[in-house]
Write a protein that holds these residues in place. Sequence first.
Motif, PDB file in Angstrom:
ATOM      1  N   PHE A  74       0.833  -1.202   0.000  1.00 25.59           N
ATOM      2  CA  PHE A  74       0.000   0.000   0.000  1.00 25.59           C
ATOM      3  C   PHE A  74       0.871   1.257   0.000  1.00 25.59           C
ATOM      4  O   PHE A  74       0.521   2.266   0.609  1.00 25.59           O
ATOM      5  CB  PHE A  74      -0.955  -0.006   1.199  1.00 25.59           C
TER       6      PHE A  74
ATOM      7  N   ARG B 182       2.599   4.511  -1.902  1.00 27.84           N
ATOM      8  CA  ARG B 182       2.149   5.454  -2.924  1.00 27.84           C
ATOM      9  C   ARG B 182       2.964   5.261  -4.209  1.00 27.84           C
ATOM     10  O   ARG B 182       4.067   4.699  -4.168  1.00 27.84           O
ATOM     11  CB  ARG B 182       2.307   6.884  -2.425  1.00 27.84           C
TER      12      ARG B 182
ATOM     13  N   ASP C 237       0.417   4.813   1.716  1.00 29.74           N
ATOM     14  CA  ASP C 237      -0.908   5.329   1.373  1.00 29.74           C
ATOM     15  C   ASP C 237      -1.862   4.946   2.513  1.00 29.74           C
ATOM     16  O   ASP C 237      -2.628   3.989   2.416  1.00 29.74           O
ATOM     17  CB  ASP C 237      -1.369   4.746   0.040  1.00 29.74           C
TER      18      ASP C 237
ATOM     19  N   ASN D   8      -4.477   6.412   3.661  1.00 27.44           N
ATOM     20  CA  ASN D   8      -5.895   6.525   3.322  1.00 27.44           C
ATOM     21  C   ASN D   8      -6.367   5.308   2.531  1.00 27.44           C
ATOM     22  O   ASN D   8      -7.472   4.803   2.744  1.00 27.44           O
ATOM     23  CB  ASN D   8      -6.157   7.806   2.533  1.00 27.44           C
ATOM     24  N   GLY D   9      -5.534   4.839   1.619  1.00 26.18           N
ATOM     25  CA  GLY D   9      -5.887   3.634   0.868  1.00 26.18           C
ATOM     26  C   GLY D   9      -5.968   2.416   1.764  1.00 26.18           C
ATOM     27  O   GLY D   9      -6.863   1.574   1.610  1.00 26.18           O
TER      28      GLY D   9
ATOM     29  N   ARG E 248      -9.198   2.776   3.741  1.00 23.20           N
ATOM     30  CA  ARG E 248     -10.387   2.593   2.906  1.00 23.20           C
ATOM     31  C   ARG E 248     -10.574   1.143   2.467  1.00 23.20           C
ATOM     32  O   ARG E 248     -11.689   0.612   2.503  1.00 23.20           O
ATOM     33  CB  ARG E 248     -10.266   3.507   1.678  1.00 23.20           C
ATOM     34  N   GLU E 249      -9.491   0.505   2.048  1.00 20.70           N
ATOM     35  CA  GLU E 249      -9.601  -0.802   1.411  1.00 20.70           C
ATOM     36  C   GLU E 249      -9.433  -1.984   2.369  1.00 20.70           C
ATOM     37  O   GLU E 249      -9.821  -3.101   2.040  1.00 20.70           O
ATOM     38  CB  GLU E 249      -8.566  -0.920   0.280  1.00 20.70           C
TER      39      GLU E 249
ATOM     40  N   LEU F  39      -2.832  -3.123  -3.032  1.00 25.01           N
ATOM     41  CA  LEU F  39      -3.299  -1.978  -3.820  1.00 25.01           C
ATOM     42  C   LEU F  39      -2.286  -1.553  -4.867  1.00 25.01           C
ATOM     43  O   LEU F  39      -2.648  -1.250  -5.993  1.00 25.01           O
ATOM     44  CB  LEU F  39      -3.602  -0.803  -2.896  1.00 25.01           C
ATOM     45  N   TRP F  40      -1.003  -1.529  -4.489  1.00 25.63           N
ATOM     46  CA  TRP F  40       0.015  -0.990  -5.387  1.00 25.63           C
ATOM     47  C   TRP F  40       1.251  -1.890  -5.403  1.00 25.63           C
ATOM     48  O   TRP F  40       1.733  -2.316  -4.352  1.00 25.63           O
ATOM     49  CB  TRP F  40       0.418   0.418  -4.943  1.00 25.63           C
TER      50      TRP F  40
ATOM     51  N   ALA G 240      -0.773  -0.316 -10.296  1.00 20.53           N
ATOM     52  CA  ALA G 240      -1.788  -0.954  -9.462  1.00 20.53           C
ATOM     53  C   ALA G 240      -1.607  -2.469  -9.484  1.00 20.53           C
ATOM     54  O   ALA G 240      -1.249  -3.051 -10.520  1.00 20.53           O
ATOM     55  CB  ALA G 240      -3.178  -0.578  -9.964  1.00 20.53           C
TER      56      ALA G 240
END
Length: 204
Positions: free
Chosen positions: A66, A68, A90, A92-93, A96-97, A114-115, A122
């Motif tokens: 996760f 950035r 990240d 916030n990611g 959220r996820e 996520l990343w 992605a």
Amino acid sequence: MRIQPLTPDALVAELVERIDAFPKDTWTRVLVDGAPPTRPGALADTLTDPLKARGRPVLRVSARDFLRPASIRLEHGRTDPESFRTTWLDANGLLREVLAPLDPGGTGKVLPTLWDADRDRASRADYVTLPPGGVLLLDGTLLLDKWLPAELTVHLWLSPPALHRQTPEDERWTLPAYDDYEPQADVTVRYDHPTRPALVGTVG
């Protein structure tokens, strides 16, 4: 301050007992935090099978999935310790996820990655559903000053000399990021010698 020496197996047993004591009709989010030399992911991995043996579904997630995009992460160069601490993840990611879907009344649907930082794109992962009673084991570094929700936080603590000694030379630019990092974890483990961990206080 009470310091309780343990074997690695005893540490796992203590943490499993603590995690399994949480209610089984909702989710338990566990953050295992430590500088890279402590290998927090390795400890999180060792908790998986004992929890499954107790009937707890387990989902492993790593904060490294996760990060950035490089354009944001490396905006101030590849060796900026302030960016490493504050903007690489990240948060916030991750919230959220991964973490928010496991709030009471949440959906239980989690995106495990996520990343892909190596390919800087992605990860294109699919969502997975963690059933109620399940345990999220999230590992990472510098996690505990970002107000991430969790039922249990574990911090693997290294003394400054051990952190310097155990950090590879090409990664020592990150060391200033830890200068004033003193998280208030539910469980703090002295980890200068992983074969001889010691609890600060108690886990029970």
